[in-house]
Design an enzyme around this catalytic site. Structure first.
Site, mmCIF file in Angstrom:
data_model
loop_
_atom_site.group_PDB
_atom_site.id
_atom_site.type_symbol
_atom_site.label_atom_id
_atom_site.label_comp_id
_atom_site.label_asym_id
_atom_site.label_seq_id
_atom_site.Cartn_x
_atom_site.Cartn_y
_atom_site.Cartn_z
ATOM 1 N N ASP A 1 0.790 -1.218 0.000
ATOM 2 C CA ASP A 1 0.000 0.000 0.000
ATOM 3 C C ASP A 1 0.830 1.280 0.000
ATOM 4 O O ASP A 1 0.615 2.184 -0.795
ATOM 5 C CB ASP A 1 -0.931 -0.013 1.216
ATOM 6 C CG ASP A 1 -1.732 1.256 1.345
ATOM 7 O OD1 ASP A 1 -2.510 1.544 0.428
ATOM 8 O OD2 ASP A 1 -1.558 1.973 2.346
ATOM 9 N N GLU B 1 5.515 9.856 3.628
ATOM 10 C CA GLU B 1 5.118 8.515 3.196
ATOM 11 C C GLU B 1 4.444 8.573 1.831
ATOM 12 O O GLU B 1 3.534 9.365 1.607
ATOM 13 C CB GLU B 1 4.173 7.858 4.205
ATOM 14 C CG GLU B 1 3.850 6.416 3.849
ATOM 15 C CD GLU B 1 3.131 5.674 4.957
ATOM 16 O OE1 GLU B 1 3.217 4.432 4.975
ATOM 17 O OE2 GLU B 1 2.482 6.323 5.801
ATOM 18 N N ASP C 1 4.578 0.652 4.150
ATOM 19 C CA ASP C 1 4.486 -0.569 4.945
ATOM 20 C C ASP C 1 4.420 -1.784 4.031
ATOM 21 O O ASP C 1 4.661 -1.698 2.831
ATOM 22 C CB ASP C 1 3.267 -0.505 5.874
ATOM 23 C CG ASP C 1 1.983 -0.186 5.104
ATOM 24 O OD1 ASP C 1 1.956 -0.374 3.869
ATOM 25 O OD2 ASP C 1 1.000 0.248 5.736
ATOM 26 N N TYR D 1 -7.451 2.670 9.270
ATOM 27 C CA TYR D 1 -6.534 2.806 8.140
ATOM 28 C C TYR D 1 -7.221 3.355 6.896
ATOM 29 O O TYR D 1 -6.795 4.363 6.344
ATOM 30 C CB TYR D 1 -5.875 1.442 7.863
ATOM 31 C CG TYR D 1 -5.177 0.928 9.107
ATOM 32 C CD1 TYR D 1 -3.923 1.392 9.451
ATOM 33 C CD2 TYR D 1 -5.814 0.020 9.970
ATOM 34 C CE1 TYR D 1 -3.296 0.958 10.612
ATOM 35 C CE2 TYR D 1 -5.194 -0.412 11.127
ATOM 36 C CZ TYR D 1 -3.940 0.060 11.451
ATOM 37 O OH TYR D 1 -3.333 -0.352 12.614
#
Length: 527
Positions: A104, A500, A107, A255
């Site tokens: 994704d 990220e 991670d 999430y």
């Protein structure tokens, strides 16, 4: 003396009156001119892909590489020297091969909801701008990355009413800092089914498969038919078993919480109409479901969670290109989608009377601290598509209240957002890793942060998260989260809010860059 004074006074009064009238006439002329966009003559239709815009071509090639970095499974023709095979046993506990797909973000999780959205947007980009991708040698990589996702989605749709939507435990995953090649933790599966509905994720997966079926229709008809079969089944499953996956599976909400499933149902039905030509899908989006879920006249932001703006633009292409072929029964509903799409466009144009104020001082659309670049890039992608619809159909103007704008205005807005991402910003840095002379070096990404030859396990790997050294591996093509509203950016590995990257960010930047590579307009038909 008195007569002369009165005469001068009358002359002065007449002069003032003439000036006032002249100003009023000039104002009216200006307003009318502005209203019609200076000319009713439309801009010329661009021809086939022509002169290449080198900066966008280079950035497109770079952005597509992030999909290779994110690939799970047995890597074929691996082009990333610090990546290797991983997660080969994913799905084995259900006798499924879920080894493919994309991780994704930074991670090692596979979340089906944003992954399916990634596939849908990537398909849309290929369908609209595949000729331009091909012109600069990037169509094949884009199709290959798309197929890596859809191979996973096909296997994840284990039966007509069962869809596996997650691989891995996010709590356990986030308790580790390790390369995907080194994972030893259990990789549990989560599914939606008739007793645990997930209309949002199932419909988004249907949209992904329907749009991808169009991408592969000419090159692999068998694969295309397989995708379309799954898309139809998943849409029926999503529609008949309505419910939000993050409400039924609360742990997911942390999430990728879904704020509703109506937008995904309309999005999927829209793609299924394009893939099948079946009027029942038009009936679906223009009938009661449109009334219930479309939020006509209320512009929204396009994202992995809300597909309404994308649906409005996608359905607008029907009124642009296929109006004569569509039954009058659907025209009113389709016009509502187009009208709302126009409201979205007007909110994006900085000089529009209805322009959103959600921008940085430098003009970047800014909605959220987390992953701030998602919204401006997605908005720019929709804007340039709409601009090309106008150009291709010789639609001269977009009316926004008292002002009128040309397709080039939308394209200029899209370029402004793309250029900001690529370095035309107060920091003079690119947010696309690998592009330009200055870009983030501390990307929040496990694989990029750990040396290739390191044997670090789960907990020991956190030393690489905490390291003050730049990443040993460059996450080429990663579009990081982006700047804060005050246009500051902290390049720190533990600043996941800003550093990220995500795969759905990659899909939207690929779409935007593909549209800007040359001056070609959008294709008139997906088939």
């Amino acid at each position: 003396m008195g007569e002369k004074s009165r005469s001068k006074g009358r002359c002065c009064c007449w002069f003032i009156v003439i000036v006032i009238v002249a100003v009023a006439v000039a104002a009216i002329v200006y307003t009318v001119t502005k209203k019609i966009g200076h000319s009713d003559k439309p801009d010329p239709v661009p021809g086939p892909p022509g002169a290449v815009q080198q900066k966008y071509s280079s950035a497109l090639k770079i952005s597509l590489q992030f999909f290779d970095i994110q690939k799970s499974g047995k890597l074929v023709n691996n082009k990333i020297p610090w990546r290797g095979d991983s997660a080969l046993k994913d799905g084995s506990q259900a006798n499924l091969d879920l080894s493919k797909g994309l991780y994704d973000a930074g991670d090692n999780m596979k979340f089906g909801f944003p992954m399916a959205f990634t596939a849908t947007v990537l398909s849309w980009a290929i369908l609209e701008y595949g000729d331009q991708m091909d012109h600069v040698g990037q169509l094949e990589p884009a199709q290959g990355s798309l197929k890596w996702i859809t191979d996973f989605l096909i296997n994840a749709h284990a039966s007509e009413n069962t869809l596996y939507i997650q691989v891995g435990d996010p709590v356990a995953d986030h308790d580790c800092w390790e390369k995907p090649e080194a994972m030893t933790e259990k990789r549990p599966l989560i599914q939606v089914n008739t007793s645990c509905s997930g209309s949002d994720v199932a419909a988004e997966t249907a949209a992904a498969m329907a749009s991808a079926s169009l991408v592969f229709k000419k090159t692999d008809s068998t694969y295309s038919s397989t995708l379309l079969k799954h898309a139809k089944q998943l849409f029926t499953f999503a529609d008949k078993n309505r419910g939000s996956y993050s409400e039924n599976i609360p742990e997911i909400a942390t999430y990728y919480n879904s704020t509703g499933y109506g937008d995904e149902l309309l999005w999927a039905a829209s793609w299924l109409y394009h893939a099948t030509g079946d009027d029942s899908y038009l009936d679906y989006v223009t009938g009661q479901n449109g009334e219930d879920y479309a939020n006509w006249d209320s512009p929204t932001w396009f994202s992995w969670d809300n597909k309404l703006a994308g649906t409005q633009v996608l359905l607008s292409r029907l009124s642009f290109f296929k109006e004569k072929d569509i039954s009058n029964a659907y025209s009113s509903g389709l016009q509502k989608y187009r009208k709302t799409a126009e409201a979205v466009m007007c909110s994006l144009l900085p000089d529009s009377p209805t322009a959103t104020k959600d921008r940085t001082d430098s003009g970047l659309i800014w909605i959220s601290e987390w992953n701030s670049l998602q919204h401006p890039v997605a908005s720019a992608f929709l804007a340039v598509i709409y601009s090309d619809y106008m150009l291709t159909t010789q639609t001269p103007n977009l009316d926004c209240g008292s002002s009128s704008f040309k397709p080039t205005d939308l394209r200029d807005f899209a370029k402004s957002q793309a250029d900001y991402v690529l370095g035309k910003n107060p920091l003079e840095m690119s947010f696309l890793v690998g592009y330009g002379d200055k870009f983030p070096e501390f990307v929040h990404h496990r694989g990029a942060s750990i040396p290739k030859d390191s044997e670090t396990g789960c907990k020991e790997g956190f030393k690489w998260l905490d390291s003050t050294d730049p990443n040993p591996n460059v996450a080429t093509g990663a579009l990081v989260g982006g700047p804060f509203l005050n246009e500051t950016f902290i390049d720190a590995r533990n600043n996941s809010m800003q550093t990220e990257p995500t795969t759905y960010n990659s899909a939207i930047i690929v779409g935007l860059l593909s549209s800007l590579v040359t001056t070609s307009s959008a294709v008139q038909s997906f088939t």
